[in-house]
Design a protein around this motif. Structure first.
Motif, PDB file in Angstrom:
ATOM      1  N   LEU A  95      44.934  40.275  30.770  1.00 60.39           N
ATOM      2  CA  LEU A  95      44.475  39.127  31.263  1.00 60.39           C
ATOM      3  C   LEU A  95      43.102  39.632  32.245  1.00 60.39           C
ATOM      4  N   GLN A  96      41.979  39.317  31.665  1.00 56.37           N
ATOM      5  CA  GLN A  96      40.773  39.605  32.249  1.00 56.37           C
ATOM      6  C   GLN A  96      40.521  38.400  33.192  1.00 56.37           C
ATOM      7  N   GLY A  97      39.848  38.829  34.498  1.00 59.43           N
ATOM      8  CA  GLY A  97      39.529  37.753  35.446  1.00 59.43           C
ATOM      9  C   GLY A  97      40.512  37.703  36.581  1.00 59.43           C
ATOM     10  N   CYS A  98      40.356  36.601  37.217  1.00 59.38           N
ATOM     11  CA  CYS A  98      41.301  36.609  38.705  1.00 59.38           C
ATOM     12  C   CYS A  98      42.627  36.246  38.297  1.00 59.38           C
ATOM     13  N   TYR A  99      43.419  37.237  37.867  1.00 62.69           N
ATOM     14  CA  TYR A  99      44.914  36.681  37.576  1.00 62.69           C
ATOM     15  C   TYR A  99      45.883  37.958  38.028  1.00 62.69           C
ATOM     16  N   PRO A 100      45.709  37.929  39.475  1.00 64.55           N
ATOM     17  CA  PRO A 100      46.367  38.957  40.218  1.00 64.55           C
ATOM     18  C   PRO A 100      48.103  38.916  40.243  1.00 64.55           C
TER      19      PRO A 100
END
Length: 583
Positions: A72-77
């Motif tokens: 999952l690329q991007g802001c998925y912390p």
């Protein structure tokens, strides 16, 4: 690397982050929309295209049996994962993003579909008056086979909630309203034993007067009453004090999960803070309530010991969760970052996965202590369908949306309030009714966001809009937080229409450039980035773009400069209280 973990962990400190309901209590985003009711100058957006173009994916093309990491690329912390039969479910933190806690489904741990959000209505998510890096932290999702129920437990630094749990028997059919839990601290997780008993573990401050150093934390466990959805008073006890070795003053032991294997109980935690010293550690016990003994080979996952100038750098690895895969092998999901060419973290913390070797007493992330590769071998028998048939894309990809579906793609999110309060699908695209709220205010904004997912990307949209006055603006925003962002759009100066670029750093704004434009139809707006170099441009014919402001730095869109926990987001923005005035 600076540790960006916030130190607010007591109930009183949580209140300082806007957790208490204030004068605006009970005022939801719908009433905010009424306050900002627009006139006729309402923008309509169409033809959105986001295109990723990172070199790493050109240098490492996939073979038939491979897939890309992160998944999952991007802001998925702060990923957490659970399994029911052949179905896997994964959730991530969202802070003040609305709706909150995206939930993904997979059958094979490679191909993922977003099926919605766990917290998707105002009764569950009260973040309307809080900063972007407050709100929902570190959700954990667990399936309890004893009562065939899924639980999502998290800390919500807003709305007077604190630690909460929601539940469902079918993640596709929505989740309950929150049950507020009676304990402090952060990062709760649940464990359901074979005997039917339930437990909650979480990070907390040491007992009063026993704190030994800054960053000294403990892990606590409680027994949990499934009938009343509440921890059982008086059952709490500390099971880890400080970390793996308190004599070495370990910091920020957090994000605990308990697993049972071969009759023994394993406690896995993050340690070192969510920055450059991040790691994952493991303990074992013969009882769920301890005592827990650390593994001799900790950490079992970290990138902290490696050359800081390594190619295709992945860093900050930690905050993990384990699950048994379809092939009988264990896998771990975790957060990590991919900094840009200036070593800045603009994309944010992303969700990665690695196979886990649990053939010995303790699990170990395979290749989790050496430089991570951008791609992995797929589990046997799996076919890579990412980016096809509704599965989430990764690698270099293009996302397009003409807004011809009445249901918004789940990747479009709002900030502090529901999207439905300001968006509507119309004949020619997506209409955004501007609130009387500026992007710098800590209120719900009339902005529809898409996460930045690459260091090199372009984002383009066509917009039909005629501002009525200098108070009106619509266009794009690149946002790291309410205090760090770029605004690029159309507004008015006298009787003339202008395109304007505004930079806000530490809450202070300045105009980078502006230009008078003769807009007769739709105008196309574009932001492009190559690492730290961002450029904004417009076109009146959809083909020929004119740059505004030259090359500007993306530093303010990085965690390094802005702090906090979110990645940069690109928004379709409208406001009726514009302060980006052309020069």
């Amino acid at each position: 690397m600076k540790n960006f973990q916030f130190p607010f962990l007591t109930k009183g400190q949580m209140l300082l982050f806007g957790a208490a309901m204030t004068l605006f209590a009970g005022v939801d985003a719908q009433s905010n929309a009424k306050k900002g009711k627009p006139g006729t100058n309402v923008p309509v957006f169409s033809k959105v295209e986001y295109k990723g173009d990172d070199q790493v994916y050109k240098d490492f093309p996939l073979k038939a049996d491979e897939f890309y990491n992160p998944i999952l690329q991007g802001c998925y912390p702060d990923p957490a994962i659970t399994r029911k039969g052949d179905d896997y479910y994964l959730v991530c933190s969202t802070f003040a993003i609305f709706p909150g806690v995206p939930i993904f489904h997979s059958k094979d741990l490679v191909n993922w579909t977003q099926i919605g959000h766990v917290l998707d209505r105002p009764s569950q998510l009260k973040v309307h008056d809080t900063g972007i890096s407050a709100g929902v932290y570190a959700p954990a999702i667990k399936y309890n086979r004893n009562n065939d129920t899924f639980y999502m437990i998290t800390t919500q630094f807003a709305g007077g909630f604190g630690n909460i749990v929601v539940k469902t028997q079918d993640p596709l059919k929505g989740w309950s309203d929150p049950y507020k839990l009676k304990f402090e601290g952060i990062d709760p997780s649940m464990f359901f034993d074979e005997d039917g008993k339930a437990y909650v573990v979480h990070n907390d401050a040491p007992d009063k007067g026993t704190e030994l150093y800054n960053g000294h934390r403990v892990i606590k466990i409680w027994e949990y009453d499934l009938a009343n959805d509440q921890v059982i008073a008086g059952t709490d006890q500390i099971i880890v004090n400080g970390g793996t070795d308190i004599n070495k003053k370990p910091i920020w032991i957090e994000a605990p999960h308990i697993y049972k294997k071969n009759g023994r109980y394993y406690l896995m935690c993050a340690e070192g803070g969510t920055g450059g010293w991040h790691s994952e550690v493991i303990f074992v016990s013969d009882s769920p309530k301890g005592p827990y003994v650390p593994a001799p080979n900790n950490p079992i996952l970290s990138q902290r010991y490696l050359n800081n100038h390594r190619a295709n750098k992945v860093d900050w690895a930690g905050h993990a969760d384990l699950v048994e895969g379809p092939d009988g092998k264990y896998y771990g999901v975790f957060l990590a970052i991919r900094p840009n060419n200036n070593n800045q973290v603009n994309i944010g913390r992303e969700t990665f996965i690695l196979p886990v070797d649990w053939s010995g007493e303790f699990p170990v992330f395979e290749n989790g202590l050496i430089p991570m590769e951008p791609k992995l071998k797929m589990p046997k028998g799996v076919v890579n369908k990412t980016g096809q048939d509704g599965f989430f894309p990764n690698g270099n990809f293009t996302f397009t949306d003409n807004f011809n579906n009445p249901k918004l793609d789940y990747r479009w999110v709002g900030l502090r309030g529901p999207r439905e309060a300001f968006v509507s699908v119309v004949k020619n695209g997506l209409q955004i009714s501007p609130f009387a709220v500026n992007i710098k205010e800590v209120k719900p904004t009339s902005t529809l966001f898409y996460r930045q997912q690459h260091s090199n990307f372009s984002f383009t949209t066509a917009m039909s809009y005629q501002p009525s006055s200098e108070n009106d603006l619509a266009g794009l925003v690149c946002l790291q937080s309410e205090k760090f962002n770029y605004v690029f759009g159309l507004t008015k100066k006298g009787k003339d229409t202008y395109v304007v670029l505004q930079r806000t750093e530490k809450g202070t704004s300045k105009i980078i450039a502006s230009a008078q434009v003769a807009v007769k139809g739709a105008v196309s707006l574009q932001v492009k980035a190559e690492g730290d170099k961002y450029q904004f441009a417009y076109s009146l014919d959809g083909d020929n773009y004119l740059n505004v402001g030259g090359i500007v730095s993306g530093d303010i869109l990085s965690t390094n400069v802005a702090g906090g926990f979110t990645g940069s987001m690109i928004g379709l923005y409208a406001t009726s209280v514009n302060d980006a005035k052309p020069e």
